[in-house]
Design a protein around this motif. Structure first.
Motif, PDB file in Angstrom:
ATOM      1  N   VAL A 114       1.256   8.069  -0.437  1.00 11.92           N
ATOM      2  CA  VAL A 114       1.371   7.395   0.526  1.00 11.92           C
ATOM      3  C   VAL A 114      -0.867   6.968   0.098  1.00 11.92           C
ATOM      4  O   VAL A 114      -1.501   7.701   0.502  1.00 11.92           O
ATOM      5  N   HIS A 115      -1.264   6.078  -1.173  1.00 12.64           N
ATOM      6  CA  HIS A 115      -0.482   5.202  -1.712  1.00 12.64           C
ATOM      7  C   HIS A 115      -0.405   4.919  -2.957  1.00 12.64           C
ATOM      8  O   HIS A 115       0.310   4.623  -3.438  1.00 12.64           O
ATOM      9  N   TRP A 116      -1.095   6.254  -3.279  1.00 11.60           N
ATOM     10  CA  TRP A 116      -1.377   6.635  -4.709  1.00 11.60           C
ATOM     11  C   TRP A 116      -1.106   7.742  -5.330  1.00 11.60           C
ATOM     12  O   TRP A 116      -0.951   8.628  -4.246  1.00 11.60           O
TER      13      TRP A 116
ATOM     14  N   LEU B 201      -8.191   5.285   6.882  1.00 10.59           N
ATOM     15  CA  LEU B 201      -9.011   4.541   5.743  1.00 10.59           C
ATOM     16  C   LEU B 201      -9.448   3.609   5.934  1.00 10.59           C
ATOM     17  O   LEU B 201     -10.518   2.265   5.255  1.00 10.59           O
ATOM     18  N   HIS B 202      -8.387   3.005   6.525  1.00 10.02           N
ATOM     19  CA  HIS B 202      -7.969   1.017   7.257  1.00 10.02           C
ATOM     20  C   HIS B 202      -8.187   0.762   8.782  1.00 10.02           C
ATOM     21  O   HIS B 202      -7.187   1.884   9.287  1.00 10.02           O
ATOM     22  N   GLY B 203      -8.981   0.119   9.265  1.00 10.42           N
ATOM     23  CA  GLY B 203      -8.584  -0.625  10.511  1.00 10.42           C
ATOM     24  C   GLY B 203      -9.072   1.230  11.403  1.00 10.42           C
ATOM     25  O   GLY B 203      -9.781   1.585  10.908  1.00 10.42           O
TER      26      GLY B 203
ATOM     27  N   ARG C 227       2.858  -6.078   8.420  1.00  3.86           N
ATOM     28  CA  ARG C 227       2.041  -6.260   6.899  1.00  3.86           C
ATOM     29  C   ARG C 227       1.469  -5.599   5.996  1.00  3.86           C
ATOM     30  O   ARG C 227       1.914  -5.482   4.905  1.00  3.86           O
ATOM     31  N   TYR C 228       0.047  -4.424   6.376  1.00  2.64           N
ATOM     32  CA  TYR C 228      -0.040  -3.648   5.768  1.00  2.64           C
ATOM     33  C   TYR C 228       0.272  -2.611   4.680  1.00  2.64           C
ATOM     34  O   TYR C 228       0.991  -2.705   3.858  1.00  2.64           O
ATOM     35  N   TYR C 229       1.907  -2.648   6.203  1.00  2.00           N
ATOM     36  CA  TYR C 229       2.097  -0.786   5.843  1.00  2.00           C
ATOM     37  C   TYR C 229       3.720  -1.342   4.712  1.00  2.00           C
ATOM     38  O   TYR C 229       3.665  -0.747   4.267  1.00  2.00           O
TER      39      TYR C 229
ATOM     40  N   GLN D  64     -10.170  11.392  -1.352  1.00  2.00           N
ATOM     41  CA  GLN D  64      -9.159  11.282   0.299  1.00  2.00           C
ATOM     42  C   GLN D  64      -8.093  11.058  -1.162  1.00  2.00           C
ATOM     43  O   GLN D  64      -6.758  11.037  -1.154  1.00  2.00           O
ATOM     44  N   HIS D  65      -8.506   9.754  -1.740  1.00  2.00           N
ATOM     45  CA  HIS D  65      -8.241   8.597  -2.335  1.00  2.00           C
ATOM     46  C   HIS D  65      -9.001   7.933  -3.623  1.00  2.00           C
ATOM     47  O   HIS D  65     -10.220   7.786  -2.611  1.00  2.00           O
ATOM     48  N   MET D  66      -8.332   7.893  -4.473  1.00  3.62           N
ATOM     49  CA  MET D  66      -9.436   7.054  -5.275  1.00  3.62           C
ATOM     50  C   MET D  66      -9.244   5.702  -5.634  1.00  3.62           C
ATOM     51  O   MET D  66      -9.550   5.017  -6.829  1.00  3.62           O
ATOM     52  N   GLU D  67      -8.242   4.729  -5.227  1.00  2.00           N
ATOM     53  CA  GLU D  67      -8.349   3.610  -5.015  1.00  2.00           C
ATOM     54  C   GLU D  67      -9.977   2.855  -5.185  1.00  2.00           C
ATOM     55  O   GLU D  67     -10.460   3.567  -4.107  1.00  2.00           O
ATOM     56  N   PRO D  68     -10.039   2.155  -5.424  1.00  2.00           N
ATOM     57  CA  PRO D  68     -11.564   1.499  -5.756  1.00  2.00           C
ATOM     58  C   PRO D  68     -12.533   1.066  -4.053  1.00  2.00           C
ATOM     59  O   PRO D  68     -13.760   1.383  -3.832  1.00  2.00           O
ATOM     60  N   ASP D  69     -11.018   0.841  -3.288  1.00  2.00           N
ATOM     61  CA  ASP D  69     -11.683   0.517  -1.961  1.00  2.00           C
ATOM     62  C   ASP D  69     -12.187   1.320  -1.343  1.00  2.00           C
ATOM     63  O   ASP D  69     -12.892   1.260   0.259  1.00  2.00           O
ATOM     64  N   HIS D  70     -12.009   2.867  -2.321  1.00  2.00           N
ATOM     65  CA  HIS D  70     -12.282   4.061  -0.931  1.00  2.00           C
ATOM     66  C   HIS D  70     -13.378   5.452  -2.097  1.00  2.00           C
ATOM     67  O   HIS D  70     -14.089   5.641  -1.257  1.00  2.00           O
ATOM     68  N   SER D  71     -13.937   4.421  -3.220  1.00  2.00           N
ATOM     69  CA  SER D  71     -13.711   5.349  -4.077  1.00  2.00           C
ATOM     70  C   SER D  71     -15.113   4.904  -4.875  1.00  2.00           C
ATOM     71  O   SER D  71     -16.031   5.579  -5.468  1.00  2.00           O
TER      72      SER D  71
ATOM     73  N   LEU E 167      -9.518 -12.362  -1.000  1.00  2.00           N
ATOM     74  CA  LEU E 167      -7.538 -11.338  -1.570  1.00  2.00           C
ATOM     75  C   LEU E 167      -7.979 -10.024  -1.300  1.00  2.00           C
ATOM     76  O   LEU E 167      -8.256  -9.207  -2.176  1.00  2.00           O
ATOM     77  N   PHE E 168      -7.644  -9.484  -0.722  1.00  2.00           N
ATOM     78  CA  PHE E 168      -7.389  -7.598  -0.346  1.00  2.00           C
ATOM     79  C   PHE E 168      -6.332  -7.109  -1.618  1.00  2.00           C
ATOM     80  O   PHE E 168      -5.086  -7.903  -1.393  1.00  2.00           O
ATOM     81  N   GLU E 169      -7.295  -5.978  -2.063  1.00  2.00           N
ATOM     82  CA  GLU E 169      -5.784  -5.167  -3.716  1.00  2.00           C
ATOM     83  C   GLU E 169      -5.328  -6.826  -4.192  1.00  2.00           C
ATOM     84  O   GLU E 169      -4.524  -6.959  -4.705  1.00  2.00           O
ATOM     85  N   GLY E 170      -6.406  -8.003  -4.193  1.00  2.24           N
ATOM     86  CA  GLY E 170      -6.055  -9.040  -5.034  1.00  2.24           C
ATOM     87  C   GLY E 170      -5.041 -10.184  -4.900  1.00  2.24           C
ATOM     88  O   GLY E 170      -4.689 -10.778  -5.643  1.00  2.24           O
TER      89      GLY E 170
ATOM     90  N   ALA F  12      -5.538   9.312   5.721  1.00  2.00           N
ATOM     91  CA  ALA F  12      -5.979   8.366   4.415  1.00  2.00           C
ATOM     92  C   ALA F  12      -5.694   6.428   4.496  1.00  2.00           C
ATOM     93  O   ALA F  12      -5.796   6.634   5.466  1.00  2.00           O
ATOM     94  N   ASP F  13      -4.491   6.129   3.770  1.00  2.00           N
ATOM     95  CA  ASP F  13      -4.245   4.844   3.761  1.00  2.00           C
ATOM     96  C   ASP F  13      -3.148   4.928   4.684  1.00  2.00           C
ATOM     97  O   ASP F  13      -2.918   3.673   5.117  1.00  2.00           O
ATOM     98  N   ALA F  14      -2.517   5.732   5.833  1.00  2.00           N
ATOM     99  CA  ALA F  14      -1.541   5.787   6.380  1.00  2.00           C
ATOM    100  C   ALA F  14      -2.039   5.472   7.280  1.00  2.00           C
ATOM    101  O   ALA F  14      -3.123   5.647   7.930  1.00  2.00           O
TER     102      ALA F  14
HETATM  103 FE1  FEO Z   1      -5.067   2.833  -1.304  1.00  2.00          FE
HETATM  104 FE2  FEO Z   1      -6.984   1.272   0.487  1.00  2.00          FE
HETATM  105  O1  FEO Z   1      -6.185   2.377  -0.842  1.00  2.00           O
END
Ligand code: FEO
Length: 388
Positions: A143-145, A214-216, A183-185, A75-82, A19-22, A162-164
């Motif tokens: 966008v997003h943290w 950062l994705h896609g 769906r992601y947005y 650019q973003h500290m969410e753990p999927d990137h940091s 599960l992405f982001e749980g 970043a996530d955008a």
């Molecule tokens: Fe908001 Fe891809 O992390």
């Protein structure tokens, strides 16, 4: 993947994730993107998820040709990137982290240290020259943290976003962009439409030839198409004319009504009809469809003197994601003391700019002549503008 002679892709594909982001089902996995700009100075943009740090470091090493990176731009500290920051800083002892104050605060929280002696603190509009490449940092809070910034490279006109402009799905699986990007947005950034609008306003002043999210996938063609979709989504406008029917059904009677309505809408010329069983289909996909279409029909039963659980969960998702500017209709089923329609309406009355249809459908256990007539009235009301 080569973005240009100087800009290279370092990201990884994750097909092990459950599960992405749980919470988000990602049938085609997930990509964590990262980039390196090779110039007089070398800058790496973001790291990847913890499970892939070694693979990412190897990808980086292959691009370095025995040189050493000078900067790690966070650019973003969410753990999927940091998650790779600490390993990177241990491997490259002369590198400096480039990030916002709030990103450094989060480093302290996540890693117990904020690299006080190896950091370049930046704020909105600050620039960094790498030689030929000039980076401008643009803050994009929520966008997003809150610590998020995006980076514009003005020599090659690349926006590191970043996530955008990201999407679910690994990059080694080919699939339509819009479906999984929507769906992601809606799921991940959807609540913060105004902040995305602010970022789009800043971006509109820039010449952008390539978007590196950062994705896609990296986007380098038809950018107007993607930016237009982001304009629609972030301003909560209708993307597709049509009706989405979201239902729950315990013994099939509410489902029968939902399917009958879908059939009548199609017969009456509704441009698009989508229907989903909230208990059995991906909730994030259902939330996405509610935002996509102009009209939403909610069909459910009264349960424990309230709304059936999956419908209640669905409504909470809509409210949490700032659902607005739509037409909503109600179908309720109750064998005794029905309250579902009333309670659904009461919840949605807290949303901005919703129009409730004049007609509602009230089923008592099973469809009968009276409720069939209500269903027909509702179908006609929902389709009235498609006749003219
Ligand atoms: Fe908001 Fe891809 O992390």
């Amino acid at each position: 993947m080569e973005i240009s002679n100087s800009v290279k892709y370092l990201g990884v594909n994750d097909h092990n994730i459950d599960l992405f982001e749980g919470q988000y089902i990602v049938e085609n996995g997930m990509a964590y993107n990262s980039y390196v700009i090779l110039d007089d100075k070398i800058a790496v943009l973001d790291t990847v998820d913890a499970d892939f740090t070694q693979e990412w470091l190897q990808n980086l090493q292959k691009q370095l040709d025995s040189r050493k990176p000078d900067y790690l731009i966070v650019q973003h500290m969410e753990p999927d990137h940091s998650a790779g920051i600490v390993d990177f800083m241990e491997m490259y002892k002369d590198a400096v982290i480039v990030a916002s104050a709030s990103a450094f605060n989060m480093m302290k929280q996540f890693f117990g240290k904020d690299f006080a002696d190896r950091r370049m603190l930046i704020k909105d509009s600050d620039t960094l020259s790498l030689g030929e490449h000039l980076l401008t940092f643009v803050s994009a809070p929520m966008v997003h943290w809150p610590e998020v910034m995006v980076t514009y490279e003005s020599t090659e006109n690349i926006l590191f976003s970043a996530d955008a402009f990201g999407k679910f799905g690994a990059l080694d699986v080919e699939e339509d962009w819009a479906c999984e990007a929507r769906r992601y947005y809606i799921g991940i950034v959807g609540k913060y439409g105004m902040q995305v609008q602010n970022l789009l306003k800043k971006a509109s002043a820039l010449t952008i030839k390539t978007i590196c999210p950062l994705h896609g996938p990296v986007l380098n063609k038809d950018l107007d198409y993607y930016i237009n979709l982001y304009q629609i989504w972030s301003s909560y406008r209708v993307e597709t004319e049509g009706v989405f029917i979201a239902y729950t059904s315990v013994y099939g009677h509410t489902k029968e009504a939902a399917e009958l309505l879908a059939k009548r809408l199609n017969e009456l010329g509704c441009p698009k009809v989508a229907i989903a069983d909230l208990a059995r289909e991906d909730m994030a996909e259902c939330v996405e469809d509610a935002f996509r279409y102009g009209k939403l029909v909610l069909a459910t039963t009264t349960y424990n003197a309230d709304i059936f659980p999956f419908m209640k969960e669905f409504l909470h998702h809509l409210m949490e994601h700032n659902y607005q500017n739509r037409t909503v209709a109600f179908i309720e089923n109750g064998s005794w003391a029905p309250v579902a329609a009333k309670n659904m309406k009461a919840l949605l009355e807290t949303c901005k700019n919703l129009t409730f249809t004049q007609n509602e459908v009230h089923i008592k256990s099973a469809l009968n002549e009276e409720s069939m007539a209500q269903l027909e009235e509702l179908a006609c009301e929902l389709c009235v503008e498609y006749h003219s």
